[in-house]
Design a protein around this motif. Sequence first.
Motif, PDB file in Angstrom:
ATOM      1  N   GLU A  88      25.748  52.466 -13.049  1.00 49.81           N
ATOM      2  CA  GLU A  88      26.921  52.619 -12.181  1.00 49.81           C
ATOM      3  C   GLU A  88      26.545  52.400 -10.723  1.00 49.81           C
ATOM      4  O   GLU A  88      27.277  51.744  -9.967  1.00 49.81           O
ATOM      5  CB  GLU A  88      27.551  53.998 -12.347  1.00 49.81           C
ATOM      6  CG  GLU A  88      28.756  54.199 -11.435  1.00 49.81           C
ATOM      7  CD  GLU A  88      29.404  55.567 -11.561  1.00 49.81           C
ATOM      8  OE1 GLU A  88      29.789  56.126 -10.514  1.00 49.81           O
ATOM      9  OE2 GLU A  88      29.546  56.069 -12.695  1.00 49.81           O
ATOM     10  N   GLN A  89      25.393  52.928 -10.304  1.00 47.77           N
ATOM     11  CA  GLN A  89      24.968  52.760  -8.923  1.00 47.77           C
ATOM     12  C   GLN A  89      24.772  51.283  -8.579  1.00 47.77           C
ATOM     13  O   GLN A  89      25.156  50.826  -7.498  1.00 47.77           O
ATOM     14  CB  GLN A  89      23.677  53.528  -8.667  1.00 47.77           C
ATOM     15  CG  GLN A  89      23.206  53.460  -7.216  1.00 47.77           C
ATOM     16  CD  GLN A  89      21.934  54.260  -6.971  1.00 47.77           C
ATOM     17  OE1 GLN A  89      21.267  54.688  -7.901  1.00 47.77           O
ATOM     18  NE2 GLN A  89      21.601  54.461  -5.714  1.00 47.77           N
ATOM     19  N   ILE A  90      24.182  50.515  -9.492  1.00 45.34           N
ATOM     20  CA  ILE A  90      23.995  49.078  -9.263  1.00 45.34           C
ATOM     21  C   ILE A  90      25.344  48.395  -9.067  1.00 45.34           C
ATOM     22  O   ILE A  90      25.533  47.588  -8.152  1.00 45.34           O
ATOM     23  CB  ILE A  90      23.242  48.442 -10.444  1.00 45.34           C
ATOM     24  CG1 ILE A  90      21.775  48.880 -10.447  1.00 45.34           C
ATOM     25  CG2 ILE A  90      23.330  46.912 -10.399  1.00 45.34           C
ATOM     26  CD1 ILE A  90      21.004  48.457 -11.680  1.00 45.34           C
ATOM     27  N   LEU A  91      26.311  48.719  -9.937  1.00 46.23           N
ATOM     28  CA  LEU A  91      27.627  48.092  -9.848  1.00 46.23           C
ATOM     29  C   LEU A  91      28.358  48.495  -8.570  1.00 46.23           C
ATOM     30  O   LEU A  91      29.068  47.682  -7.968  1.00 46.23           O
ATOM     31  CB  LEU A  91      28.455  48.455 -11.077  1.00 46.23           C
ATOM     32  CG  LEU A  91      27.950  47.874 -12.400  1.00 46.23           C
ATOM     33  CD1 LEU A  91      28.714  48.461 -13.583  1.00 46.23           C
ATOM     34  CD2 LEU A  91      28.066  46.355 -12.404  1.00 46.23           C
ATOM     35  N   ARG A  92      28.169  49.731  -8.138  1.00 52.17           N
ATOM     36  CA  ARG A  92      28.801  50.167  -6.896  1.00 52.17           C
ATOM     37  C   ARG A  92      28.173  49.478  -5.685  1.00 52.17           C
ATOM     38  O   ARG A  92      28.874  49.048  -4.767  1.00 52.17           O
ATOM     39  CB  ARG A  92      28.709  51.688  -6.758  1.00 52.17           C
ATOM     40  CG  ARG A  92      29.662  52.445  -7.664  1.00 52.17           C
ATOM     41  CD  ARG A  92      29.590  53.949  -7.440  1.00 52.17           C
ATOM     42  NE  ARG A  92      30.580  54.622  -8.271  1.00 52.17           N
ATOM     43  CZ  ARG A  92      31.849  54.802  -7.928  1.00 52.17           C
ATOM     44  NH1 ARG A  92      32.286  54.368  -6.760  1.00 52.17           N
ATOM     45  NH2 ARG A  92      32.685  55.423  -8.743  1.00 52.17           N
ATOM     46  N   GLN A  93      26.853  49.393  -5.667  1.00 52.20           N
ATOM     47  CA  GLN A  93      26.188  48.747  -4.537  1.00 52.20           C
ATOM     48  C   GLN A  93      26.575  47.277  -4.435  1.00 52.20           C
ATOM     49  O   GLN A  93      26.643  46.724  -3.332  1.00 52.20           O
ATOM     50  CB  GLN A  93      24.667  48.887  -4.688  1.00 52.20           C
ATOM     51  CG  GLN A  93      24.163  50.306  -4.454  1.00 52.20           C
ATOM     52  CD  GLN A  93      22.678  50.456  -4.727  1.00 52.20           C
ATOM     53  OE1 GLN A  93      22.062  49.647  -5.429  1.00 52.20           O
ATOM     54  NE2 GLN A  93      22.085  51.502  -4.185  1.00 52.20           N
ATOM     55  N   ALA A  94      26.840  46.653  -5.582  1.00 57.70           N
ATOM     56  CA  ALA A  94      27.253  45.252  -5.583  1.00 57.70           C
ATOM     57  C   ALA A  94      28.731  45.083  -5.259  1.00 57.70           C
ATOM     58  O   ALA A  94      29.206  43.963  -5.083  1.00 57.70           O
ATOM     59  CB  ALA A  94      26.951  44.631  -6.945  1.00 57.70           C
ATOM     60  N   GLY A  95      29.465  46.181  -5.191  1.00 62.42           N
ATOM     61  CA  GLY A  95      30.895  46.105  -4.923  1.00 62.42           C
ATOM     62  C   GLY A  95      31.722  45.742  -6.131  1.00 62.42           C
ATOM     63  O   GLY A  95      32.920  45.471  -6.017  1.00 62.42           O
TER      64      GLY A  95
END
Length: 335
Positions: free
Chosen positions: A65-72
């Motif tokens: 989830e953190q990866i997807l959030r950082q990528a927008g």
Amino acid sequence: MKSLPTEGFPARAYPTRAHAKKTLIFAAIAALTITASTLTATPAHSAGVGAGSTGSGGVDAAGVEQILRQAGAVADVAPPSRSKLAMPDDAATAQAPAVTSGARVSLKTGLTIPTGSNTLSITPVPVAGSAKALSPSGLAVYANTADSSFALSTSSTGGNAGYAVISGPDAPISYRFAFMVDGKPAVLRPAEGGGIDVLSAGGTLVNSVVPAWAKDATGAAVPTSYSVAGNILTQNVAHAGAAYPVIADPRVRCDRLWCTLELTRGETAALAARVLNVGGACAILGGGAPVCAAVLAGAWAQASLALGSGQCIGFRVWKANFVSYPHLAYIRCYA
């Protein structure tokens, strides 16, 4: 010129000094509340694995989830339950009906999206992984290989979508998703522009998947494409040499009552330059395509404004009435 509704973005405001002081106090209280909730919360979803846990085999749902959030790619957004009609010439305004997409995520059944009289379900097909867990915000995360995972989200985090999250060079280049309509294998058909039409076993068009896209950790586009076999959609991602993590995202356009055309940055730029093939872009909206094309043809100014604020243009139609409630909106660019 009238401002477009902004879906998923709060309106910008300039607070007074007193308001700013209150905001800081509220933020501190909210931070303490969030910390306490993190320490004491029980799983908010039931699917055999607690939200945010690593699950059997150690899938890192919170990390994905953190990866997807950082990528927008995902972000907490309020569903656009009521949006004003925003024609380019401000000719009319109207209120769309208050609705929700009705989409749900479950570790057992995957992403389930009601689409009128049909129900579409999407589940990832892992290569070797069997571990799965819900992330803190409710994304369904599935292990695939040591260097790759899948995730599923609903429109509450930006889109009814499946994600391939690629963490290293040894990850596979192909990621498969199974599509079912009303419990039976769907029929997948390549569509104009690179998307995929989703049909029921009886041949009824139920939904569509936007053209394939993928990007690396720097935001650079990664070569990608779809292939279909029966009810299995495969997204092929040529990620060699990319900056990791790389994400790819097959997402669908329609939910229970709404269909949304999401223009990419490139399409929004083409619209701003008045060179976008609006008929081709709107074709997926079926009966709403003529209205969509007419609106987009005059929306070049809004497209320029969207690009200037780092956003893209979206066009949404109510499936029950393609004429009365269409509206443009500034949206997060998914690609």
